[in-house]
Scaffold this motif. Sequence first.
Motif, PDB file in Angstrom:
ATOM      1  N   UNK A  33       0.703  46.510  54.323  1.00  0.00           N
ATOM      2  CA  UNK A  33       0.396  45.335  55.144  1.00  0.00           C
ATOM      3  C   UNK A  33       1.067  45.417  56.514  1.00  0.00           C
ATOM      4  N   UNK A  34       0.243  45.475  57.551  1.00  0.00           N
ATOM      5  CA  UNK A  34       0.737  45.443  58.930  1.00  0.00           C
ATOM      6  C   UNK A  34       0.646  44.049  59.539  1.00  0.00           C
ATOM      7  N   UNK A  35       0.058  43.114  58.781  1.00  0.00           N
ATOM      8  CA  UNK A  35      -0.247  41.808  59.368  1.00  0.00           C
ATOM      9  C   UNK A  35       0.845  40.765  59.109  1.00  0.00           C
ATOM     10  N   UNK A  36       0.567  39.769  58.272  1.00  0.00           N
ATOM     11  CA  UNK A  36       1.422  38.586  58.181  1.00  0.00           C
ATOM     12  C   UNK A  36       2.836  38.858  57.679  1.00  0.00           C
ATOM     13  N   UNK A  66      -3.892  46.772  55.694  1.00  0.00           N
ATOM     14  CA  UNK A  66      -4.309  45.484  56.270  1.00  0.00           C
ATOM     15  C   UNK A  66      -3.880  45.459  57.725  1.00  0.00           C
ATOM     16  N   UNK A  67      -4.859  45.288  58.593  1.00  0.00           N
ATOM     17  CA  UNK A  67      -4.637  45.405  60.028  1.00  0.00           C
ATOM     18  C   UNK A  67      -4.512  44.025  60.679  1.00  0.00           C
ATOM     19  N   UNK A  68      -4.041  44.022  61.927  1.00  0.00           N
ATOM     20  CA  UNK A  68      -3.842  42.782  62.675  1.00  0.00           C
ATOM     21  C   UNK A  68      -5.088  42.407  63.465  1.00  0.00           C
ATOM     22  N   UNK A  69      -5.301  41.098  63.586  1.00  0.00           N
ATOM     23  CA  UNK A  69      -6.396  40.609  64.410  1.00  0.00           C
ATOM     24  C   UNK A  69      -5.831  39.877  65.625  1.00  0.00           C
ATOM     25  N   UNK A  70      -6.359  40.248  66.793  1.00  0.00           N
ATOM     26  CA  UNK A  70      -5.978  39.582  68.036  1.00  0.00           C
ATOM     27  C   UNK A  70      -7.150  38.741  68.537  1.00  0.00           C
ATOM     28  N   UNK A  77      -4.458  50.115  67.591  1.00  0.00           N
ATOM     29  CA  UNK A  77      -3.418  50.999  67.047  1.00  0.00           C
ATOM     30  C   UNK A  77      -3.485  51.029  65.521  1.00  0.00           C
ATOM     31  N   UNK A  78      -3.777  49.880  64.929  1.00  0.00           N
ATOM     32  CA  UNK A  78      -3.881  49.809  63.473  1.00  0.00           C
ATOM     33  C   UNK A  78      -5.100  50.586  62.980  1.00  0.00           C
ATOM     34  N   UNK A  79      -6.228  50.410  63.652  1.00  0.00           N
ATOM     35  CA  UNK A  79      -7.451  51.107  63.251  1.00  0.00           C
ATOM     36  C   UNK A  79      -7.294  52.612  63.421  1.00  0.00           C
ATOM     37  N   UNK A  80      -6.590  53.021  64.473  1.00  0.00           N
ATOM     38  CA  UNK A  80      -6.342  54.450  64.681  1.00  0.00           C
ATOM     39  C   UNK A  80      -5.509  55.009  63.528  1.00  0.00           C
ATOM     40  N   UNK A  81      -4.524  54.240  63.086  1.00  0.00           N
ATOM     41  CA  UNK A  81      -3.682  54.663  61.973  1.00  0.00           C
ATOM     42  C   UNK A  81      -4.503  54.801  60.687  1.00  0.00           C
ATOM     43  N   UNK A  89      -9.128  52.899  53.365  1.00  0.00           N
ATOM     44  CA  UNK A  89      -9.877  51.954  54.170  1.00  0.00           C
ATOM     45  C   UNK A  89      -8.996  50.878  54.752  1.00  0.00           C
ATOM     46  N   UNK A  90      -9.636  49.944  55.465  1.00  0.00           N
ATOM     47  CA  UNK A  90      -8.913  48.858  56.105  1.00  0.00           C
ATOM     48  C   UNK A  90      -9.296  47.523  55.474  1.00  0.00           C
ATOM     49  N   UNK A  91      -8.303  46.689  55.294  1.00  0.00           N
ATOM     50  CA  UNK A  91      -8.504  45.306  54.870  1.00  0.00           C
ATOM     51  C   UNK A  91      -8.488  44.450  56.127  1.00  0.00           C
ATOM     52  N   UNK A  92      -9.580  43.741  56.377  1.00  0.00           N
ATOM     53  CA  UNK A  92      -9.707  42.936  57.595  1.00  0.00           C
ATOM     54  C   UNK A  92      -9.413  41.472  57.287  1.00  0.00           C
ATOM     55  N   UNK A  93      -8.303  40.936  57.800  1.00  0.00           N
ATOM     56  CA  UNK A  93      -7.994  39.525  57.580  1.00  0.00           C
ATOM     57  C   UNK A  93      -8.743  38.627  58.565  1.00  0.00           C
TER      58      UNK A  93
END
Length: 290
Positions: A33-36, A66-70, A77-81, A89-93
Amino acid sequence: MKGIYRTLLFMPAIKKKWLEQSNQHVADAIIFDLEDSVPIDLKEEARNNVKSVLASVKWEKEIWLRVNKHLTGYAREDLRLATHPGISGVVLPKVASVEDVLQVHQQLLLLEQAQGLAPQTIAILPMLETAKALWFAYDIAMIERVTGIIGISSKNGDVERSLGTQWTPEGTESIYLKSRTVMAARAAGKTPIGGLWQDVHNLTGLKKAAQRNRQLGYDGELVLHPSNVEVVNAIYAPTEEEIRYYEGLIEAFTKAEKQGVSAVMYEGDHIDYAHVAMAKERLAYAQQLK
C-alpha cells in the motif's frame, strides 16, 4: 485474476520489515500500500522500500500495488513502479468514473512499451468507492485490463461518505452496493472482491461480516490485519461437510442417471443437472486450495 483470492492482505509500504515478511502470511495475495497507510511526505521512501524488497526477496505470492490518486489522476511514479518485475497489477482507490480506469490503462500501455513488456501485462483492480463508480460498475468491469472489481463498505470510509449511508455491524445499508458489485463482476466475467473489516481484533464480528459477504456472492476480501486472514480464508473455502455433501450428490445423481432418471431427491432436496454442475464447481475449487 491469476489465482484464488480469498484474501488480499494490505501491507503499508512504509514498513519495510513488514513487506519483507509478507511471504510468511497465509493470505492468497499481498497488496503493498502506497496510499492511505503512508504519510504524504514519505511516499518516495515507501516506493524505494517496494523496489528494494522486490529485488531482495524470492516471492511466492502475487503482489499488488495500491497507488495514490491526485486531482489530475493517479501518481505516475506509482504506476511506473507497477511495471517492476514481481508486481501483478495495481489497485486503484477512489475510482470516480470509467474514464479514471481508461486513463490508467493508457498510461500503463506506454509504460509497458517503454519497459519491453507485453501489452496489458499489468492488471487493474479498481476500488468502487464513489457513487458514480458503483453506478457504472459493469462498464468499469468490462474494461479488458480490469481483472476484478472491489465493492467495500467500511465505517466512516469513502463509500459511506459518498453515499451518505450510516455504517452498522449488520451491514444492511451496504447490501445493494455489494450485490451491484457482484452482479456487475459476474456479468463481465470478472472477480468480485469485498471487505473491509476495520475492527481487526473483533474476530467474531469479522467472521459474521465475511459470512454475509460470501452469501452475497463475493469471491474474497481485502484484509487489514494478518490475524484476520485465516478467519476469512476459512469462510471462503468449502467445509469438509460441504465437500461430503457435494460428493454424495454427484454419486446419487450418477446412479439415478444410469437408471434413466435426470431428477432425484438427495438428502431432502430435489436435484438435477444444474445442481450437479454446481457441486462439480465447488469440488474443483476445493481441489485448487490444496
